[in-house]
Each structure stands twice: as structure tokens, then as C-alpha cells.
Design a protein around this motif. Structure first.
Motif, PDB file in Angstrom:
ATOM      1  N   UNK A 193      13.534   9.261 -23.296  1.00 49.91           N
ATOM      2  CA  UNK A 193      12.204   8.995 -23.462  1.00 49.91           C
ATOM      3  C   UNK A 193      11.012   9.700 -22.691  1.00 49.91           C
ATOM      4  N   UNK A 194      11.449  10.049 -21.675  1.00 47.43           N
ATOM      5  CA  UNK A 194      10.643  10.569 -20.692  1.00 47.43           C
ATOM      6  C   UNK A 194      10.668  11.980 -20.393  1.00 47.43           C
ATOM      7  N   UNK A 195       9.502  12.910 -20.328  1.00 48.84           N
ATOM      8  CA  UNK A 195       9.458  14.017 -19.850  1.00 48.84           C
ATOM      9  C   UNK A 195       8.944  14.336 -18.512  1.00 48.84           C
ATOM     10  N   UNK A 196       8.357  13.455 -18.031  1.00 53.04           N
ATOM     11  CA  UNK A 196       7.569  13.598 -16.622  1.00 53.04           C
ATOM     12  C   UNK A 196       7.738  12.418 -16.097  1.00 53.04           C
ATOM     13  N   UNK A 197       7.716  12.480 -14.684  1.00 57.75           N
ATOM     14  CA  UNK A 197       7.399  11.289 -13.778  1.00 57.75           C
ATOM     15  C   UNK A 197       6.285  11.766 -12.985  1.00 57.75           C
ATOM     16  N   UNK A 198       5.224  10.796 -12.699  1.00 63.22           N
ATOM     17  CA  UNK A 198       3.889  11.101 -12.232  1.00 63.22           C
ATOM     18  C   UNK A 198       3.608   9.883 -11.412  1.00 63.22           C
ATOM     19  N   UNK A 199       2.642  10.069 -10.568  1.00 61.01           N
ATOM     20  CA  UNK A 199       2.264   8.923  -9.650  1.00 61.01           C
ATOM     21  C   UNK A 199       1.342   8.083 -10.041  1.00 61.01           C
ATOM     22  N   UNK A 200       0.262   8.558 -10.976  1.00 57.58           N
ATOM     23  CA  UNK A 200      -0.897   7.697 -11.272  1.00 57.58           C
ATOM     24  C   UNK A 200      -1.545   6.987 -10.237  1.00 57.58           C
ATOM     25  N   UNK A 201      -1.739   7.858  -9.030  1.00 65.84           N
ATOM     26  CA  UNK A 201      -2.107   7.589  -7.526  1.00 65.84           C
ATOM     27  C   UNK A 201      -3.771   7.175  -8.011  1.00 65.84           C
ATOM     28  N   UNK A 202      -4.292   6.189  -7.227  1.00 66.82           N
ATOM     29  CA  UNK A 202      -5.588   5.841  -7.104  1.00 66.82           C
ATOM     30  C   UNK A 202      -6.027   5.899  -5.729  1.00 66.82           C
ATOM     31  N   UNK A 203      -5.070   6.001  -4.660  1.00 68.68           N
ATOM     32  CA  UNK A 203      -5.715   5.933  -3.310  1.00 68.68           C
ATOM     33  C   UNK A 203      -4.616   6.101  -2.339  1.00 68.68           C
ATOM     34  N   UNK A 204      -4.950   6.197  -1.093  1.00 65.42           N
ATOM     35  CA  UNK A 204      -3.828   6.427  -0.104  1.00 65.42           C
ATOM     36  C   UNK A 204      -2.999   5.155   0.130  1.00 65.42           C
ATOM     37  N   UNK A 205      -3.569   3.858  -0.374  1.00 68.61           N
ATOM     38  CA  UNK A 205      -2.910   2.662  -0.267  1.00 68.61           C
ATOM     39  C   UNK A 205      -2.488   1.979  -1.614  1.00 68.61           C
ATOM     40  N   UNK A 206      -3.271   2.139  -2.504  1.00 69.41           N
ATOM     41  CA  UNK A 206      -3.181   1.503  -3.672  1.00 69.41           C
ATOM     42  C   UNK A 206      -2.309   2.555  -4.759  1.00 69.41           C
ATOM     43  N   UNK A 207      -1.144   2.578  -4.716  1.00 67.48           N
ATOM     44  CA  UNK A 207      -0.152   3.556  -5.604  1.00 67.48           C
ATOM     45  C   UNK A 207      -0.715   4.918  -5.099  1.00 67.48           C
ATOM     46  N   UNK A 208      -0.207   5.356  -3.639  1.00 66.77           N
ATOM     47  CA  UNK A 208      -0.381   6.533  -3.231  1.00 66.77           C
ATOM     48  C   UNK A 208       0.306   7.652  -3.898  1.00 66.77           C
ATOM     49  N   UNK A 209       0.129   8.868  -4.043  1.00 66.10           N
ATOM     50  CA  UNK A 209       0.540   9.945  -4.582  1.00 66.10           C
ATOM     51  C   UNK A 209       1.798  10.597  -4.113  1.00 66.10           C
ATOM     52  N   UNK A 210       2.859   9.795  -4.298  1.00 62.61           N
ATOM     53  CA  UNK A 210       4.209  10.254  -4.089  1.00 62.61           C
ATOM     54  C   UNK A 210       5.274   9.928  -5.349  1.00 62.61           C
ATOM     55  N   UNK A 211       6.146  11.041  -5.169  1.00 62.86           N
ATOM     56  CA  UNK A 211       7.217  11.043  -6.377  1.00 62.86           C
ATOM     57  C   UNK A 211       8.498  10.960  -6.156  1.00 62.86           C
ATOM     58  N   UNK A 212       8.857  11.371  -4.788  1.00 61.50           N
ATOM     59  CA  UNK A 212      10.113  11.559  -4.226  1.00 61.50           C
ATOM     60  C   UNK A 212      10.996  10.356  -4.373  1.00 61.50           C
ATOM     61  N   UNK A 213      10.627   9.056  -4.283  1.00 66.80           N
ATOM     62  CA  UNK A 213      11.293   8.164  -4.329  1.00 66.80           C
ATOM     63  C   UNK A 213      11.859   7.658  -5.676  1.00 66.80           C
ATOM     64  N   UNK A 214      10.761   7.802  -6.445  1.00 63.28           N
ATOM     65  CA  UNK A 214      10.902   7.503  -7.946  1.00 63.28           C
ATOM     66  C   UNK A 214      11.976   8.617  -8.727  1.00 63.28           C
ATOM     67  N   UNK A 215      11.883   9.903  -7.972  1.00 63.22           N
ATOM     68  CA  UNK A 215      12.782  10.923  -8.718  1.00 63.22           C
ATOM     69  C   UNK A 215      14.157  10.373  -8.011  1.00 63.22           C
ATOM     70  N   UNK A 216      14.471  10.054  -6.738  1.00 66.17           N
ATOM     71  CA  UNK A 216      15.838   9.603  -6.411  1.00 66.17           C
ATOM     72  C   UNK A 216      16.260   8.630  -7.253  1.00 66.17           C
ATOM     73  N   UNK A 217      15.517   7.580  -7.722  1.00 65.97           N
ATOM     74  CA  UNK A 217      15.979   6.438  -8.430  1.00 65.97           C
ATOM     75  C   UNK A 217      16.386   7.006  -9.853  1.00 65.97           C
ATOM     76  N   UNK A 218      15.465   8.107 -10.331  1.00 66.75           N
ATOM     77  CA  UNK A 218      15.753   8.684 -11.586  1.00 66.75           C
ATOM     78  C   UNK A 218      17.130   9.254 -11.767  1.00 66.75           C
ATOM     79  N   UNK A 219      17.254   9.943 -10.607  1.00 63.38           N
ATOM     80  CA  UNK A 219      18.645  10.578 -10.328  1.00 63.38           C
ATOM     81  C   UNK A 219      19.671   9.971 -10.289  1.00 63.38           C
TER      82      UNK A 219
END
Ligand SMILES: [Fe+2]
Length: 246
Positions: A193-219
Motif C-alpha cells: 500500500x505504501x510508496x513512501x516512508x516519511x517522518x512527519x517530524x514536529x520537533x527534536x523531541x516529539x517525533x524527530x526527523x528520523x527514518x532509518x529505524x523505520x526503514x530497517x523494520x520495513x526491510x
């Protein structure tokens, strides 16, 4: 050690959904915080970020977004932080498509769409159809967090086609939004269903802009090559205004 390995796998990633511009929505209050977010993104392996402020209760003038992007890029270049910001918006689905031209992702035909957080409107299909009829290519932001779709994932699958794509939040895959969202995210990912993984980050603490861990799970679910495409070649195609391989 693990973090180093993941970052090495995923250098050059693109984050298509990030509230990184200062003082415009519920993202950072000041540009110093935007800069701190960019530093975190760079350390995670992200090299380009679409600035996607909420276009919901306020129709922020597109020129304000472009000015914010230019100011932030200048600040990042001055500090040699290797991240480029491009303009965009996270647009509320029920707004008139005629008002939305200035919020396309990097001036492409793609536009990031936000549905109400409480439910999926019965009119979702016709809203997306109207957007496509106006020449947009809608990308549905984080559908795995929508209660209607968690209850019935087919609601999302029935909306997707070559003109309508979907983005999963990295934190949904890593469990940041709870078990139900994680289960929905992983199941929809498995179904393509998904064509993209994105961070939807809002700050350094609340949902920071990181993707690598999610990509690792997706892999672990769809394989490394397909998982990497969700943060590299697919968002690259969006920013270049080219077709995304679905
Ligand atoms: Fe967002």
C-alpha cells in the motif's frame, strides 16, 4: 553500533513529510530548532526534506513557505549541514482543490493530503478524484493512523491507484503510535500500500526527523531493496515530478 550500521545502509534518504519550518504550524517555534532538527536528520542519513506545514485552518501564503525554505537552506549551508529543504505542505483533504496549487511538493504535481484524524470521510474517494481532476497526484499521509482504516484497511486499498499513493510514518512501523497502528502499518506495507516512508517530524523531541529505524523494520517485511525505494527512488521521483514505480 546498530545505529551506525542502519545509517550506513540508508544514506541519502528523502523525507517527504516534515514540519521543519519555524513559527508556521505546530512544528518548531524558532529557526534554531529547525536547524537542530536538520542536524538530527543528517545524522540519520537524510539529505533532502520536504517542508510540509499544515494547510488546514490557515491557508499560509505559499510565498511565506518559500521564504521560510530559503532562509532555512541558507542557515543550513552556513553551518555546513548537508540537508536541503524543498517546499510543500500537508493539505487538509476537504479544502477546495482550486486553493491548493501553491502547496505541491517541490512544485511537482504531487500533493500531500491529510484526512481528519478521527475517521475517513465517506467522500474520501470523490475528494481524491476531484484533486486528480485538477491535475494533482495526491499522496495520502499516514493512513495507518486513521481509526477507520485501522478497523478496515480495505478502505485505504480501495482508494489507491496510479494517481493516488500513500505514505506511512516511520514511527508507525517502529511502534511509536502503539500496537494497533504498528500492526496496521506493517500489514498494509506487506500488501504494497505504501510508496513512501516519511517522518512527519514536529520537533527534536516529539517525533524527530528520523527514518532509518523505520526503514530497517520495513526491510524485515518487504526486503531491503523495496524498503530503501520508499525513502530514496520513490520520493526522488516525486521531487523530480516523475512517475513513481508502484
Ligand atoms: Fe504532518
Amino acid at each position: 553500533m546498530i545505529t551506525t550500521t542502519i545509517t550506513a545502509i540508508t544514506a541519502g534518504m528523502i523525507d517527504l513529510h516534515c514540519h521543519i519550518l519555524a513559527a508556521i504550524d505546530d512544528g518548531p517555534a524558532a529557526i534554531e530548532q529547525s536547524i537542530a532538527m536538520a542536524r538530527i536528520a543528517a545524522a540519520d542519513g537524510i539529505s533532502r526534506i520536504a517542508a510540509t506545514p499544515h494547510i488546514k485552518n490557515t491557508l499560509h501564503p505559499p510565498d511565506i513557505i518559500r521564504l521560510g525554505v530559503a532562509r532555512l537552506n541558507a542557515a543550513l549551508a552556513e553551518r555546513r549541514i548537508p540537508v536541503e529543504i524543498v517546499p510543500g505542505g500537508e493539505v487538509y483533504a476537504v479544502l477546495d482543490p482550486l486553493l491548493l496549487d501553491g502547496y505541491r511538493l517541490n512544485n511537482s504535481r504531487y500533493i500531500l493530503i491529510e484526512f481528519p484524524h478521527t475517521h475517513l470521510p465517506r467522500t474520501a474517494g470523490s475528494l481524491l478524484f476531484q484533486l486528480a481532476a485538477q491535475g494533482f497526484k495526491p499522496i495520502i499521509g499516514h493512513p495507518e493512523r486513521n481509526p477507520s482504516i485501522i478497523r478496515n484497511p480495505d478502505l485505504l486499498l480501495n482508494l489507491l491507484n496510479s494517481n493516488v499513493l500513500a505514505q506511512v510514518t516511520a514511527g508507525s512501523l517502529t511502534g511509536d503510535f502503539g500496537a494497533q497502528v504498528m500492526e496496521c502499518a506493517c500489514s498494509l506495507l506487506k500488501q504494497g500500500a505504501f510508496s513512501f516512508i516519511a517522518s512527519d517530524a514536529h520537533s527534536v523531541k516529539h517525533r524527530p526527523p528520523v527514518l532509518a529505524e523505520g526503514v530497517n523494520i520495513a526491510a524485515g517485511i518487504i526486503g531491503r531493496e523495496k524498503a530503501l525505494a520508499l525513502v530514496t527512488s520513490n520520493p526522488e521521483a516525486v521531487l523530480a515530478g516523475k512517475p513513481v514505480q508502484v
